[in-house]
Design a protein around this motif. Structure first.
Motif, PDB file in Angstrom:
ATOM      1  N   GLY A 148      -8.210 -12.876   5.757  1.00 44.63           N
ATOM      2  CA  GLY A 148      -8.790 -11.559   6.016  1.00 44.63           C
ATOM      3  C   GLY A 148      -8.469 -10.566   4.923  1.00 44.63           C
ATOM      4  N   SER A 149      -7.246 -10.636   4.388  1.00 46.39           N
ATOM      5  CA  SER A 149      -6.863  -9.715   3.323  1.00 46.39           C
ATOM      6  C   SER A 149      -7.687  -9.953   2.061  1.00 46.39           C
ATOM      7  CB  SER A 149      -5.372  -9.872   3.010  1.00 46.39           C
ATOM      8  OG  SER A 149      -4.583  -9.552   4.136  1.00 46.39           O
ATOM      9  N   LEU A 150      -7.885 -11.213   1.703  1.00 48.64           N
ATOM     10  CA  LEU A 150      -8.664 -11.517   0.502  1.00 48.64           C
ATOM     11  C   LEU A 150     -10.116 -11.095   0.662  1.00 48.64           C
ATOM     12  CD1 LEU A 150      -7.174 -15.014  -0.416  1.00 48.64           C
ATOM     13  CD2 LEU A 150      -6.838 -12.867  -1.635  1.00 48.64           C
ATOM     14  N   LEU A 151     -10.699 -11.358   1.829  1.00 48.66           N
ATOM     15  CA  LEU A 151     -12.082 -10.953   2.069  1.00 48.66           C
ATOM     16  C   LEU A 151     -12.205  -9.426   2.076  1.00 48.66           C
ATOM     17  CD1 LEU A 151     -13.127 -13.493   4.852  1.00 48.66           C
ATOM     18  CD2 LEU A 151     -13.782 -13.510   2.441  1.00 48.66           C
ATOM     19  N   LEU A 206      -9.639  -2.778   7.310  1.00 46.92           N
ATOM     20  CA  LEU A 206      -8.845  -3.073   8.504  1.00 46.92           C
ATOM     21  C   LEU A 206      -9.562  -4.011   9.480  1.00 46.92           C
ATOM     22  CD1 LEU A 206      -6.421  -2.641  10.398  1.00 46.92           C
ATOM     23  CD2 LEU A 206      -7.490  -0.504  11.145  1.00 46.92           C
ATOM     24  N   PRO A 207     -10.846  -3.760   9.839  1.00 47.85           N
ATOM     25  CA  PRO A 207     -11.494  -4.688  10.780  1.00 47.85           C
ATOM     26  C   PRO A 207     -11.587  -6.106  10.252  1.00 47.85           C
ATOM     27  CG  PRO A 207     -12.745  -2.636  10.578  1.00 47.85           C
ATOM     28  CD  PRO A 207     -11.708  -2.626   9.501  1.00 47.85           C
ATOM     29  N   THR A 208     -11.860  -6.272   8.969  1.00 43.38           N
ATOM     30  CA  THR A 208     -11.975  -7.621   8.393  1.00 43.38           C
ATOM     31  C   THR A 208     -10.657  -8.376   8.512  1.00 43.38           C
ATOM     32  OG1 THR A 208     -13.621  -6.806   6.819  1.00 43.38           O
ATOM     33  CG2 THR A 208     -12.561  -8.902   6.317  1.00 43.38           C
ATOM     34  N   GLY A 253      -4.466  -2.836  -4.238  1.00 42.23           N
ATOM     35  CA  GLY A 253      -3.096  -3.121  -3.846  1.00 42.23           C
ATOM     36  C   GLY A 253      -2.584  -2.143  -2.804  1.00 42.23           C
ATOM     37  N   ALA A 254      -2.883  -0.855  -3.007  1.00 49.77           N
ATOM     38  CA  ALA A 254      -2.504   0.152  -2.014  1.00 49.77           C
ATOM     39  C   ALA A 254      -3.244  -0.074  -0.700  1.00 49.77           C
ATOM     40  CB  ALA A 254      -2.800   1.554  -2.555  1.00 49.77           C
ATOM     41  N   ALA A 255      -4.518  -0.471  -0.796  1.00 52.54           N
ATOM     42  CA  ALA A 255      -5.292  -0.748   0.413  1.00 52.54           C
ATOM     43  C   ALA A 255      -4.694  -1.898   1.201  1.00 52.54           C
ATOM     44  CB  ALA A 255      -6.744  -1.050   0.043  1.00 52.54           C
ATOM     45  N   LEU A 256      -4.215  -2.917   0.496  1.00 47.99           N
ATOM     46  CA  LEU A 256      -3.589  -4.055   1.173  1.00 47.99           C
ATOM     47  C   LEU A 256      -2.313  -3.636   1.888  1.00 47.99           C
ATOM     48  CD1 LEU A 256      -3.442  -7.089   1.729  1.00 47.99           C
ATOM     49  CD2 LEU A 256      -2.260  -7.365  -0.454  1.00 47.99           C
ATOM     50  N   LEU A 257      -1.499  -2.811   1.234  1.00 49.74           N
ATOM     51  CA  LEU A 257      -0.259  -2.347   1.859  1.00 49.74           C
ATOM     52  C   LEU A 257      -0.531  -1.482   3.082  1.00 49.74           C
ATOM     53  CD1 LEU A 257       1.873  -1.458  -1.307  1.00 49.74           C
ATOM     54  CD2 LEU A 257       2.046  -3.480   0.159  1.00 49.74           C
ATOM     55  N   VAL A 258      -1.663  -0.782   3.094  1.00 52.42           N
ATOM     56  CA  VAL A 258      -2.021   0.052   4.239  1.00 52.42           C
ATOM     57  C   VAL A 258      -2.574  -0.800   5.376  1.00 52.42           C
ATOM     58  CG1 VAL A 258      -3.629   1.831   5.051  1.00 52.42           C
ATOM     59  CG2 VAL A 258      -2.407   2.148   2.893  1.00 52.42           C
ATOM     60  N   SER A 259      -3.466  -1.729   5.054  1.00 45.78           N
ATOM     61  CA  SER A 259      -4.209  -2.445   6.098  1.00 45.78           C
ATOM     62  C   SER A 259      -3.431  -3.601   6.722  1.00 45.78           C
ATOM     63  CB  SER A 259      -5.527  -2.976   5.530  1.00 45.78           C
ATOM     64  OG  SER A 259      -5.289  -3.944   4.528  1.00 45.78           O
ATOM     65  N   ALA A 260      -2.634  -4.328   5.932  1.00 46.69           N
ATOM     66  CA  ALA A 260      -1.992  -5.539   6.445  1.00 46.69           C
ATOM     67  C   ALA A 260      -1.068  -5.275   7.643  1.00 46.69           C
ATOM     68  CB  ALA A 260      -1.239  -6.247   5.320  1.00 46.69           C
TER      69      ALA A 260
END
Length: 283
Positions: free
Chosen positions: A192-195, A144-146, A69-76
């Motif tokens: 991309g977020s799900l992958l 992030l790249p994905t 969840g934290a990764a999603l908030l950072v990358s999106a």
């Protein structure tokens, strides 16, 4: 000769695809077969006991979800900015190629290097110790790249007539982005977020020195010295003591839970991914 060569290539491609599917299916069946006996309501809702020989993986599941969840908030947000930079703001083809190259290079960086970077910067230099936030940041950079590439592809598949019609109505570029591009391309961001989350959920190397411990943690209580339990690290540690039958069953059970999480995220992204390619083919 050409027909024979075409048939041979089609046959070879089909055999390779079937082999890949068979290997994946074999892995899934093997994990399900060996981990199914350990799976129960108690296993999913209890915390670890007796150094993994008893109890369940409740806080490991919660910790894994906190990290992704934290990764999603950072990358999106960053991935959205990168995709808009590539698809909207950069006019030079060379600049776009360089940005694409940077994303490709970042995607190819070994995950252990992210862990070492986080260890030096966040754990040592910032003095955070092992922290869930460090793990979320590192996993967010990894995915992030994905996320960015999926959104870039969706923006490229967007029919130009939508943007041209909005510009013809007098909308500024920022208004076109908010009212046309982002709403129409949201499926690319979701895909991309799900992958990316599916990949991040199974990573061990970036978090083993920076964000997770084997036992003794529940929910985060802050940022500094606030690690979490995670499924990948749990499996990594227990697999070294798998000669104990009780521990071995717990390892396969945890692996089955992690596999279910990863497969759920991957399959959830499939419909949106197919829609993007279909619209790109017809656009």
């Amino acid at each position: 000769m050409r027909r024979a060569l075409d048939r041979f290539l089609i046959l070879a491609s089909g055999l390779c695809a079937a082999l890949a599917v068979a290997v994946i299916a074999l892995i899934v069946v093997a994990i399900a077969w060996r981990g199914g006996s350990a799976l129960s309501w108690q296993f999913l809702t209890e915390q670890i006991r007796l150094v993994g020989a008893a109890g369940g993986v409740f806080y490991n599941i919660v910790g894994t979800l906190i990290l992704v969840g934290a990764a999603l908030l950072v990358s999106a947000p960053v991935a959205t900015s990168v995709a808009l930079l590539h698809g909207v703001y950069l006019r030079s083809e060379r600049a776009r190629e360089r940005l694409w190259l940077a994303l490709s290079v970042l995607s190819g960086v070994p995950s252990i290097l992210f862990g070492l970077f986080g260890l030096v910067l966040f754990v040592k230099f910032f003095g955070w110790g092992k922290s869930w936030l460090t793990g979320g940041i590192l996993l967010g950079v990894m995915m992030l790249p994905t996320v960015a590439v999926a959104l870039i592809e969706r923006i490229q598949a967007l029919p130009r007539k939508y943007v041209e019609a909005a510009a013809g109505l007098g909308l500024r570029q920022s208004q076109i982005i908010w009212s046309v591009i982002l709403p129409q391309c949201a499926s690319g961001l979701v895909t991309g977020s799900l992958l990316g989350l599916a990949r991040a959920a199974g990573e061990t190397a970036p978090i083993m020195f920076t964000a997770t411990i084997f036992a003794g943690a529940t929910l985060p209580h802050g940022i500094r010295e606030s690690p979490v339990l995670t499924l990948p690290y749990h499996i990594f540690i227990l697999s070294q003591d798998s000669f104990d039958p009780a521990v071995g069953a717990k390892v396969w059970g945890a692996a089955l839970v992690l596999l279910g999480l990863v497969l759920t995220l991957s399959l959830a992204a499939l419909p949106a991914r197919l829609k993007i390619h279909e619209e790109a083919r017809h656009g």
